[in-house]
Design a protein around this motif. Structure first.
Motif, short mmCIF file in Angstrom:
data_model
loop_
_atom_site.label_atom_id
_atom_site.label_comp_id
_atom_site.label_asym_id
_atom_site.label_seq_id
_atom_site.Cartn_x
_atom_site.Cartn_y
_atom_site.Cartn_z
N TYR A 185 40.09 41.06 38.73
CA TYR A 185 39.51 40.25 39.80
C TYR A 185 38.99 41.11 40.92
CZ TYR A 185 43.76 41.24 42.36
OH TYR A 185 44.77 41.89 43.02
N ALA A 186 38.06 40.59 41.66
CA ALA A 186 37.60 41.21 42.90
C ALA A 186 37.21 40.09 43.84
CB ALA A 186 36.42 42.12 42.64
N PHE A 187 37.83 40.08 45.00
CA PHE A 187 37.48 39.09 46.00
C PHE A 187 36.74 39.82 47.11
CE2 PHE A 187 41.60 36.80 44.70
CZ PHE A 187 40.93 36.20 43.64
N GLY A 188 35.52 39.41 47.35
CA GLY A 188 34.71 40.10 48.34
C GLY A 188 35.26 40.05 49.75
N ASP A 189 35.94 38.94 50.07
CA ASP A 189 36.29 38.77 51.48
C ASP A 189 37.78 38.83 51.78
OD1 ASP A 189 36.69 36.54 50.02
OD2 ASP A 189 35.93 35.12 51.47
N ILE A 190 38.60 39.16 50.80
CA ILE A 190 40.04 39.23 51.09
C ILE A 190 40.52 40.67 50.88
CG2 ILE A 190 42.32 38.28 50.60
CD1 ILE A 190 40.93 35.91 49.29
N ILE A 218 36.80 38.22 37.09
CA ILE A 218 36.51 37.08 37.95
C ILE A 218 36.20 37.62 39.33
CG2 ILE A 218 37.47 35.00 38.98
CD1 ILE A 218 38.83 34.50 36.36
N LEU A 219 34.98 37.46 39.74
CA LEU A 219 34.54 38.05 40.99
C LEU A 219 34.13 36.94 41.95
CD1 LEU A 219 32.22 40.70 39.28
CD2 LEU A 219 34.66 40.91 39.72
N ASP A 220 34.86 36.85 43.04
CA ASP A 220 34.56 35.80 44.01
C ASP A 220 33.75 36.41 45.15
OD1 ASP A 220 34.49 33.38 45.25
OD2 ASP A 220 36.56 33.41 45.95
N GLU A 221 32.52 36.05 45.25
CA GLU A 221 31.62 36.55 46.28
C GLU A 221 31.65 38.09 46.40
OE1 GLU A 221 29.76 34.46 48.20
OE2 GLU A 221 30.72 32.52 47.92
N PRO A 222 31.49 38.80 45.30
CA PRO A 222 31.63 40.25 45.38
C PRO A 222 30.49 40.91 46.15
CG PRO A 222 30.83 39.67 43.22
CD PRO A 222 31.10 38.38 43.93
N THR A 223 29.36 40.24 46.24
CA THR A 223 28.20 40.89 46.87
C THR A 223 27.94 40.40 48.29
OG1 THR A 223 26.81 39.26 45.78
CG2 THR A 223 27.00 41.39 44.71
N SER A 224 28.77 39.45 48.77
CA SER A 224 28.54 38.94 50.12
C SER A 224 28.79 40.06 51.12
CB SER A 224 29.50 37.79 50.43
OG SER A 224 29.35 36.81 49.45
N GLY A 225 27.91 40.19 52.06
CA GLY A 225 28.08 41.20 53.10
C GLY A 225 27.65 42.59 52.69
#
Lengths: 284, 217
Positions: free
Chosen positions: A79-84, A151-158
């Protein structure tokens, strides 16, 4: 083979519900999971990871039910969470040493390879990494324990455009061998135009459509015409905007009958999302 | 479970909290002090800071993503608390042994650092664990209310015990009178208290786990 199979997922909160969410991801592909903020992307992802309890439905990962085989399946999920951020004051080295003790297939050689490839320095603290580097670190961890589903949650945001492009190329490389599959949530739709094979669009807790990228876009048409012509198609439009020249509106391809003067075009993902989210407003 | 406990020890606990027992333990050297406080500092300082750290580092999400059973997540946290509590007690006991040798002729108004007294400390921590762990796992991240209630209860127990030690002839006799010299009495008190500590902490784990199953991470 299906890597991810979500059937009739339901989850009720006081102010929000996931309603009958179903979609599938084939092994070896990238699926873009799109929707505006608050549409239910993260709630769906949390359900896949069994972090929240479902009110109804079933989720299978690699053919096994996630609620029954949670521990076993989490060995296969990265997993990778962009914002956590987790333990952001710890060094990469420290965090890796802890994380690796949980995975039976951990491979130090693969880990070293990705550290080098992603230019990650082990003595750096998580807080010192840029947003893109944090996602790369999560990927390095996931790949080192042999994750089959990322599972990537918003990985590219920011991310800046260069970092974003770099990350998208990495995603494409990863699925090339057909072993790894990626579910990638975002509201930056241009990312998906570059790298996704499938698109699943969620709106207000419901899946609008889940299909191959081309087929997904082809299911909609963007119409342009005069105000008079608007009256002819108004009822069938998903939503529309008017300006001094006329109107622009989104329609399901199946509802569209070509009529003289109305120009139709294939919309991009962003236009589909924008017009879909105007749907409710139009009736207010 | 073992790797989760190691994770807590390496990532979750700031090294300061391994040193703290040495500092608080030294308070045992104050002659005739209210020694319950020495152990209570664990509840006052370590626990809120530790769980504040978990909250700010998103530990719940981090641990939730690991391939571990929910049961083990709770078990590891409870084991960590017990481990730190024992560390505080063992170090305080060592300082206590020094203290009684330093001041051999002291008249203790409050409990002296006797075997039975350490038993009472365990009961105090048993009450603390039961309330804190059970309340904390309603959300698995909010530690404020759980800390306030559990600290209040532990402090009330300590206050009540000291009051009984002064007011009740039976308790006075057990801890400060003839019972203080009987090693059998003292050990019996200690073992009974260890049993209470074990039962309460197991119960805390059990309730915590049941509540954690319902937590939405």
């Amino acid at each position: 083979m299906l890597v991810l199979d979500i059937k009739h997922l339901n989850k009720h909160y006081e102010h929000f519900s996931l309603k009958d969410v179903s979609f599938q991801l084939e092994k070896g592909y990238i699926m873009g999971f799109i929707g505006i903020n608050g549409a239910g992307k993260t709630t769906t992802i949390k359900s896949i990871l069994n972090l929240i309890s479902m009110d109804g439905g079933e989720i299978h990962v690699l053919g096994k039910n996630i609620t029954q085989h949670e521990v076993e399946l989490k060995q296969e999920i990265g997993y990778a969470f962009g914002d956590i951020n987790f333990y952001s004051r710890s060094k990469i080295k420290t965090l890796t040493n802890v994380v690796k003790s949980f995975y039976r297939n951990w491979d130090d050689e693969t880990y070293r390879k990705y550290l080098k490839k992603f230019n990650l320095i082990e003595d750096k603290k998580i807080a010192e990494l840029s947003t893109g580097m944090k996602v790369k670190y999560s990927l390095a961890l996931a790949l080192s324990h042999g994750a089959k589903l990322l599972i990537l949650d918003e990985p590219t945001s920011g991310l800046d455009p260069a970092a974003r492009d770099n990350l998208l190329s990495i995603f494409q490389e990863l699925v090339q061998d057909g072993e790894i599959s990626i579910l990638f949530s975002t509201h930056v739709t241009s990312d998906l135009e570059k790298c996704a094979d499938y698109i699943t669009y969620i709106h207000d807790g419901q899946i609008v459509n889940s299909a191959e990228k081309e087929a997904f876009v082809d299911a909609f048409r963007l119409l342009n015409g005069t105000k008079e012509q608007l009256e002819l198609v108004k009822d069938r439009l998903i939503s529309y905007k008017t300006n001094s020249f006329g109107f622009t509106g989104l329609i399901h391809t199946k509802d569209f009958e070509p009529s003289p003067g109305i120009v139709s075009a294939i919309p991009n993902l962003e236009e589909i999302m924008i017009y879909y989210s105007r749907k409710e407003e139009a009736y207010v | 479970m073992y790797n989760l406990l190691l994770k807590e020890l390496k990532l979750g606990v700031n090294p300061f909290f391994y040193i703290l027992p040495l500092l608080t333990g030294a308070l045992m050297l104050i002659p005739g002090w209210l020694y319950f406080l020495v152990i209570l500092y664990f509840c006052f300082i370590t626990v809120p800071n530790l769980f504040g750290g978990y909250k700010s580092q998103n530990d719940l999400m981090f641990t939730g993503m690991l391939p571990v059973a929910k049961k083990d997540i709770v078990k590891a946290k409870v084991a960590l608390i017990v481990l730190l509590e024992l560390l505080h007690i063992v170090i305080a006991v060592i300082y206590g042994l020094i203290s009684v040798r330093l001041y051999p002729n002291l008249t203790y108004y409050f409990f002296a650092p006797s075997i039975g007294f350490w038993g009472l400390c365990l009961v105090m921590l048993a009450i603390f664990n039961l309330l804190f762990i059970a309340m904390y796992y309603k959300t698995a991240y909010k530690y404020g209310a759980a800390s306030i209630v559990s600290i209040t209860a532990a402090t009330l127990f300590a206050g009540g015990a000291e009051w009984l030690g002064i007011q009740s002839p039976l308790v006075h006799d057990l801890f400060k009178g003839s019972g203080a010299d009987s090693i059998t009495t003292q050990l019996s008190i200690l073992f009974a208290c260890i049993a209470i500590f074990a039962i309460f902490t197991f119960l805390a784990y059990h309730i915590g786990y049941k509540r954690f199953l319902k937590v939405e991470i």
